[in-house]
Design a protein around this motif. Structure first.
Motif, PDB file in Angstrom:
ATOM      1  N   HIS A 193     -27.085 -36.695 -60.117  1.00  0.00           N
ATOM      2  CA  HIS A 193     -28.442 -36.115 -60.071  1.00  0.00           C
ATOM      3  C   HIS A 193     -28.494 -34.966 -59.065  1.00  0.00           C
ATOM      4  N   MET A 194     -27.882 -35.151 -57.891  1.00  0.00           N
ATOM      5  CA  MET A 194     -27.858 -34.087 -56.882  1.00  0.00           C
ATOM      6  C   MET A 194     -27.106 -32.867 -57.405  1.00  0.00           C
ATOM      7  N   ALA A 195     -25.976 -33.108 -58.089  1.00  0.00           N
ATOM      8  CA  ALA A 195     -25.144 -32.008 -58.588  1.00  0.00           C
ATOM      9  C   ALA A 195     -25.831 -31.213 -59.693  1.00  0.00           C
ATOM     10  N   LEU A 196     -26.715 -31.881 -60.419  1.00  0.00           N
ATOM     11  CA  LEU A 196     -27.418 -31.201 -61.524  1.00  0.00           C
ATOM     12  C   LEU A 196     -28.551 -30.314 -61.034  1.00  0.00           C
ATOM     13  N   CYS A 197     -28.925 -30.460 -59.748  1.00  0.00           N
ATOM     14  CA  CYS A 197     -29.975 -29.632 -59.159  1.00  0.00           C
ATOM     15  C   CYS A 197     -29.537 -28.170 -59.166  1.00  0.00           C
ATOM     16  N   GLU A 198     -30.436 -27.256 -59.460  1.00  0.00           N
ATOM     17  CA  GLU A 198     -30.066 -25.848 -59.614  1.00  0.00           C
ATOM     18  C   GLU A 198     -29.974 -25.104 -58.292  1.00  0.00           C
ATOM     19  N   ASP A 199     -30.433 -25.687 -57.186  1.00  0.00           N
ATOM     20  CA  ASP A 199     -30.375 -25.016 -55.884  1.00  0.00           C
ATOM     21  C   ASP A 199     -28.924 -24.809 -55.462  1.00  0.00           C
ATOM     22  N   GLU A 200     -28.711 -23.876 -54.481  1.00  0.00           N
ATOM     23  CA  GLU A 200     -27.343 -23.589 -54.052  1.00  0.00           C
ATOM     24  C   GLU A 200     -26.739 -24.737 -53.276  1.00  0.00           C
ATOM     25  N   PHE A 201     -27.575 -25.629 -52.766  1.00  0.00           N
ATOM     26  CA  PHE A 201     -27.051 -26.857 -52.161  1.00  0.00           C
ATOM     27  C   PHE A 201     -28.089 -27.965 -52.284  1.00  0.00           C
ATOM     28  N   SER A 202     -27.580 -29.203 -52.261  1.00  0.00           N
ATOM     29  CA  SER A 202     -28.447 -30.383 -52.269  1.00  0.00           C
ATOM     30  C   SER A 202     -28.048 -31.240 -51.072  1.00  0.00           C
ATOM     31  N   LEU A 203     -29.052 -31.803 -50.406  1.00  0.00           N
ATOM     32  CA  LEU A 203     -28.786 -32.563 -49.178  1.00  0.00           C
ATOM     33  C   LEU A 203     -29.527 -33.887 -49.209  1.00  0.00           C
ATOM     34  N   LYS A 204     -28.815 -34.920 -48.822  1.00  0.00           N
ATOM     35  CA  LYS A 204     -29.430 -36.243 -48.677  1.00  0.00           C
ATOM     36  C   LYS A 204     -28.896 -36.839 -47.369  1.00  0.00           C
ATOM     37  N   ILE A 205     -29.824 -37.397 -46.544  1.00  0.00           N
ATOM     38  CA  ILE A 205     -29.438 -37.896 -45.218  1.00  0.00           C
ATOM     39  C   ILE A 205     -29.767 -39.378 -45.093  1.00  0.00           C
ATOM     40  N   GLU A 206     -28.819 -40.118 -44.516  1.00  0.00           N
ATOM     41  CA  GLU A 206     -29.068 -41.499 -44.094  1.00  0.00           C
ATOM     42  C   GLU A 206     -28.955 -41.503 -42.564  1.00  0.00           C
ATOM     43  N   ASN A 207     -29.965 -42.016 -41.904  1.00  0.00           N
ATOM     44  CA  ASN A 207     -29.980 -41.899 -40.430  1.00  0.00           C
ATOM     45  C   ASN A 207     -30.469 -43.200 -39.817  1.00  0.00           C
ATOM     46  N   SER A 208     -29.723 -44.297 -40.076  1.00  0.00           N
ATOM     47  CA  SER A 208     -30.131 -45.592 -39.518  1.00  0.00           C
ATOM     48  C   SER A 208     -29.186 -45.971 -38.381  1.00  0.00           C
ATOM     49  N   ASP A 209     -28.101 -46.701 -38.691  1.00  0.00           N
ATOM     50  CA  ASP A 209     -27.120 -47.044 -37.648  1.00  0.00           C
ATOM     51  C   ASP A 209     -26.274 -45.831 -37.283  1.00  0.00           C
ATOM     52  N   ARG A 210     -25.930 -45.058 -38.284  1.00  0.00           N
ATOM     53  CA  ARG A 210     -25.137 -43.850 -38.088  1.00  0.00           C
ATOM     54  C   ARG A 210     -25.758 -42.719 -38.897  1.00  0.00           C
ATOM     55  N   PHE A 211     -25.297 -41.517 -38.601  1.00  0.00           N
ATOM     56  CA  PHE A 211     -25.784 -40.356 -39.341  1.00  0.00           C
ATOM     57  C   PHE A 211     -24.818 -40.088 -40.500  1.00  0.00           C
ATOM     58  N   VAL A 212     -25.318 -40.202 -41.723  1.00  0.00           N
ATOM     59  CA  VAL A 212     -24.496 -39.951 -42.922  1.00  0.00           C
ATOM     60  C   VAL A 212     -25.121 -38.806 -43.707  1.00  0.00           C
ATOM     61  N   MET A 213     -24.320 -37.813 -43.978  1.00  0.00           N
ATOM     62  CA  MET A 213     -24.796 -36.628 -44.694  1.00  0.00           C
ATOM     63  C   MET A 213     -24.123 -36.557 -46.065  1.00  0.00           C
ATOM     64  N   HIS A 214     -24.938 -36.472 -47.131  1.00  0.00           N
ATOM     65  CA  HIS A 214     -24.436 -36.239 -48.497  1.00  0.00           C
ATOM     66  C   HIS A 214     -24.799 -34.808 -48.859  1.00  0.00           C
ATOM     67  N   LEU A 215     -23.806 -33.971 -49.033  1.00  0.00           N
ATOM     68  CA  LEU A 215     -24.053 -32.551 -49.261  1.00  0.00           C
ATOM     69  C   LEU A 215     -23.309 -32.090 -50.513  1.00  0.00           C
ATOM     70  N   ILE A 216     -24.020 -31.388 -51.383  1.00  0.00           N
ATOM     71  CA  ILE A 216     -23.381 -30.772 -52.560  1.00  0.00           C
ATOM     72  C   ILE A 216     -23.634 -29.280 -52.504  1.00  0.00           C
ATOM     73  N   THR A 217     -22.560 -28.512 -52.548  1.00  0.00           N
ATOM     74  CA  THR A 217     -22.679 -27.047 -52.537  1.00  0.00           C
ATOM     75  C   THR A 217     -22.249 -26.491 -53.891  1.00  0.00           C
ATOM     76  N   LYS A 218     -22.799 -25.340 -54.234  1.00  0.00           N
ATOM     77  CA  LYS A 218     -22.504 -24.729 -55.538  1.00  0.00           C
ATOM     78  C   LYS A 218     -21.679 -23.447 -55.410  1.00  0.00           C
ATOM     79  N   LYS A 219     -21.393 -23.046 -54.150  1.00  0.00           N
ATOM     80  CA  LYS A 219     -20.560 -21.855 -53.970  1.00  0.00           C
ATOM     81  C   LYS A 219     -19.689 -22.048 -52.745  1.00  0.00           C
ATOM     82  N   GLU A 220     -18.843 -21.058 -52.459  1.00  0.00           N
ATOM     83  CA  GLU A 220     -17.869 -21.168 -51.372  1.00  0.00           C
ATOM     84  C   GLU A 220     -18.576 -21.532 -50.068  1.00  0.00           C
ATOM     85  N   PHE A 221     -18.024 -22.512 -49.358  1.00  0.00           N
ATOM     86  CA  PHE A 221     -18.690 -23.084 -48.184  1.00  0.00           C
ATOM     87  C   PHE A 221     -17.708 -23.121 -47.013  1.00  0.00           C
ATOM     88  N   ASN A 222     -18.158 -22.595 -45.849  1.00  0.00           N
ATOM     89  CA  ASN A 222     -17.315 -22.519 -44.654  1.00  0.00           C
ATOM     90  C   ASN A 222     -17.372 -23.861 -43.920  1.00  0.00           C
TER      91      ASN A 222
END
Length: 833
Positions: free
Chosen positions: A659-688
């Motif tokens: 679902h995140m990958a199907l989003c048309e934006d240049e990136f999609s972000l989802k964060i879990e921030n309970s015991d630890r910080f977990v970042m789910h990131l999907i990029t659609k172009k070259e990323f540094n």
């Protein structure tokens, strides 16, 4: 009251109407007759219909001739017998087997008597017939020309031999008959040889198939004609049945005649449905023809399959009868000069013969055949042997085990072809009951199942592909024999609602036990039947350069021995589909798949991953969330190359990522921030990524996963040891800045030793692997990624984890990058040397 045809004709004659006007009347009457034929067919099918149709069209020709005589001679017309002209029906018209759209072949024989001007009369008859719409094929011969015409052309001689008087001078017909008798007796041997050669050529051109030729093919009407021509040449009979009480077995003739009657009905139906001359039962007319002949769909069978089953059975019956009796009447066999094997079996020059005046014994034959050291061919007389052999409903255990032993013979296909043509294949090998004469409507296979199965065995005995032959020769003798059994039974599961591979695999396993096949071999044979379409489908429908495809294929094959046997089986199977089905293109595809698979077959870890992925895909298909995705989204999901992606995540997590990958934006972000910080990131172009990670060097990166998805989307999952406060949206700004590939990292680089880095450029067909095991340090992963980014090396998959302050990282990099080429430089960059 409507005037009759004869009354209308009388009026035209009285007013001296032109031939054109008369031909219009005949054309109208012929049209009315032809328009009524379909109703007549529904009442009176088969040979009786053909005879009736022949006689009706015959009458039109006779009426045209009578009309010409009447208007030519007026009141001075001599008796018909005194006019030196005779009309002779030829071909199917002569045999009284004229079909709806067939030509009316006739010969007009005449005597050149000075008192009659015959030629203008005959020309007038022919033109009137053509103008009336009759499809007339004609020959006009002066009686003295008949013998020279017959000598000049075998086709003319054949036509004359079956000529039938239907009108004209009976006095002249007696003279014609005398000429025909001399023609019959002249050069009989040459005539028979020519007919046999024609028959052989036709059978090669029109083999038994799912779209059989009813006129010229295997077991078709022309085989009946050939036998009749030979018998007429030898015995001067008019019908085959004339010998059914003497030389020809009466019961066999009845079976043959029933099959022939069905072909007559079938051919008429084909003409009606096609509305033209049609002699090949093509797929496009089969449903309508089936309906015309009273075949209807059942729960298990379509009307077309029922029609084809009956058709193929009839063709085989006719072929077995004609082939056997043609051999009886044309081949002088001296059993006294042959090696006697039993009461009725003889061997000569590698050919097995039967003296069918004695009873046949199947058990005795099998024992003799098994002991023959040389490979033998089967003479047509062996059709008589197998048609006459008594086969019990249930073969005993010893006989079944003998059948299995036959598969050790180098040339078994000739035996299989013989029992197939004799119509006893399914009686000897009982599992073939369900596939006997079973047509295949897939648009791929040219032959019915049973014939295709035998041809698969034949191709196994005659391998023409050098690569396949090399593999076949590398097999042990028992493996070759097993492969031949599998080739024979590979499609035994067809004709049922379920997957024929699964059904066939189970049938084989059960029947193999009865044949005495060892349990281990039965298991392998069962698996080969289950997989027998896998190699062909994978090679022709999948991307065989894709590692995912190769690993999926190898995970199903499991071991090299099965791969070798499957390759050989696939060759034999495809070669048996149709003439020239096994092309150079297909051969290259299969060989490439084989070689690619060979390089992966021992990589148990990768194969294990492929197996786990398959299992996860099956679970994914059962989830409601995945079912709700679009067809395109599902296709994209399964296109993801990484097996680790499917292994690592649950079906629910996979759907979330999609679902995140199907989003048309240049990136999609989802964060879990309970015991630890977990970042789910999907990029659609070259990323540094190196620069991005450098912004988090103050906290530990516990784990990170990188997976290339689809449509340029890449998924990153980063788990940090501490919670991060991002209420001001700073994280999204960092992500946007990281799309600038010119940004550089600036911090003290971590220490990595050479021995902590392991690079494997032969990890798989597609990927090289780099493993890193070292002390966890700030900025470690940012440094590693930065090195890859600086060399334009794209990470396909990464798995990063830290346990007890030791980081264990795995990177998969596509081989088409500079990674392997610059592996030494990469190590130097990591270790600051």
């Amino acid at each position: 009251m409507e005037k009759s045809f004869n009354e209308k004709l009388e009026e035209l004659i009285t007013k001296k109407a032109s031939d054109f006007e008369v031909s219009k009347l005949f054309k109208e009457e012929i049209g009315l007759y032809l328009g009524s034929l379909e109703k007549k067919y529904d009442k009176d099918k088969g040979y009786t219909f053909l005879v009736s149709h022949t006689k009706n069209l015959e009458k039109f020709i006779i009426d045209i001739y009578k009309y010409v005589l009447r208007v030519s001679f007026l009141d001075y017309m001599p008796p018909i017998n005194s006019i030196p002209v005779v009309f002779v029906a030829l071909g199917s018209f002569g045999r009284e087997q004229l079909c709806i759209y067939s030509d009316l072949d006739i010969m007009i024989a005449y005597k050149d008597v000075k008192g009659f001007d015959i030629k203008p009369l005959m020309e007038r008859v022919l033109y009137l017939a053509w103008d009336a719409g009759l499809k007339l094929g004609h020959r006009v011969h002066e009686i003295e020309e008949l013998e020279s015409a017959a000598k000049s052309d075998i086709t003319i001689k054949t036509a004359l031999l079956e000529g039938r008087y239907f009108f004209g001078s009976k006095f002249l017909w007696i003279e014609v008959e005398n000429k025909l008798e001399r023609i019959r007796r002249t050069q009989k041997e040459d005539f028979i040889k020519a007919k046999l050669l024609e028959n052989e050529t036709r059978l090669k051109k029109y083999p038994l198939s799912n779209e059989p030729s009813i006129k010229d093919g295997y077991g078709a009407l022309r085989e009946d004609n050939t036998l009749l021509w030979i018998l007429k040449s030898e015995y001067n009979i008019r019908y085959i049945k004339d010998l059914s009480h003497t030389i020809i077995n009466e019961e066999e003739y009845k079976e043959f005649r029933i099959a022939l009657e069905f072909l007559f009905r079938l051919r008429i139906a084909m003409h009606f449905v096609a509305k033209k001359k049609k002699d090949i039962l093509t797929f496009d007319i089969q449903k309508e023809v089936a309906k015309k002949l009273g075949f209807y769909d059942t729960k298990r069978k379509t009307s077309e399959s029922l029609l084809l089953k009956k058709t193929l059975h009839s063709l085989m019956t006719i072929h077995a009868f004609t082939a056997y009796y043609i051999s009886v009447f044309t081949q002088a066999v001296d059993f006294g000069k042959m090696q006697k094997l039993s009461n009725n079996l003889y061997l000569s020059d590698g050919m097995l013969y039967c003296d069918c005046s004695y009873e046949s014994d199947l058990k005795e034959f099998l024992d003799i055949f098994l002991l023959l050291e040389e490979d033998v061919k089967f003479h047509e007389s062996m059709l008589g042997f197998f048609k006459g052999v008594q086969i019990p409903d249930k073969l005993n255990s010893r006989t079944k085990k003998t059948l299995f032993k036959l598969f050790s013979k180098d040339r078994l296909s000739d035996f299989l072809i013989c029992i197939y043509e004799a119509g006893v294949l399914e009686k000897i090998f009982v599992p073939f009951n369900r596939v006997a004469n079973l047509a295949q409507f897939d648009g791929y296979h040219s032959y019915p199942v049973d014939k295709h199965s035998i041809l698969t065995v034949k191709n196994l005995e005659n391998i023409n592909d050098k690569a396949v032959l090399k593999i076949f020769n590398s097999l042990e003798k028992n493996e070759k024999d097993l492969l031949k059994v599998v080739a024979f039974f590979h499609d035994i599961g067809k004709g049922r609602a379920s997957d024929h591979r699964e059904i066939g695999s189970k049938i084989f396993k059960s029947y193999a036990k009865q044949l005495g096949v060892k349990e281990h071999d039965a298991e392998r044979g069962s698996r080969l039947i289950l997989l027998h379409t896998l190699m062909s489908n994978t090679a022709q429908r999948e991307d065989i350069l894709s590692e995912k495809v190769i690993l999926n294929f190898v995970s199903l094959v499991e071991d090299k021995k099965t791969l070798d046997m499957l390759f050989v089986l696939t060759y034999a199977d495809i070669s048996a589909v149709a003439n020239n089905a096994y092309t150079v293109f297909i051969a290259n595809l299969l060989n490439e798949l084989y070689q690619n698979s060979l390089s992966m077959i021992d990589k148990k870890e990768l194969v294990g991953e492929a197996v786990k992925r398959k299992s996860k895909e099956k679970r994914l298909l059962l989830t409601k969330e995945f079912e709700e995705l679009s067809k395109e989204a599902k296709k994209k999901t399964f296109s993801i190359e990484s097996n680790l992606f499917f292994i690592k995540f649950t079906p629910h997590e996979i759907v979330d990522i999609i679902h995140m990958a199907l989003c048309e934006d240049e990136f999609s972000l989802k964060i879990e921030n309970s015991d630890r910080f977990v970042m789910h990131l999907i990029t659609k172009k070259e990323f540094n990524l190196g620069w991005f990670l450098s912004k988090f060097v103050h906290i530990d990166l516990v784990s990170m996963d990188i997976f290339r998805l689809f449509d340029s989307a890449k998924y990153f999952k980063m788990e940090f040891s501490s919670i991060i406060d991002d209420n001001d949206g700073h994280l999204k700004k960092l992500i946007k800045d990281a799309f600038d590939m010119n940004k550089k990292i600036s911090f003290k680089k971590p220490i990595i030793k050479k021995e902590e880095i392991e690079i494997d450029c032969n990890h798989s067909l597609t990927y090289a692997k780099m493993s890193l095991k070292c002390k966890n340090q700030k900025g470690l992963m940012a440094t590693v990624i930065d090195v890859f980014d600086s060399l334009k090396i794209d990470i396909a998959t990464a798995k990063i984890s830290t346990v007890k302050n030791i980081t264990r990282d795995l990177f998969l990099i596509e081989k088409n990058t500079v990674f392997c080429e610059k592996s030494a430089e990469i190590v130097d960059l990591f270790t600051n040397t």
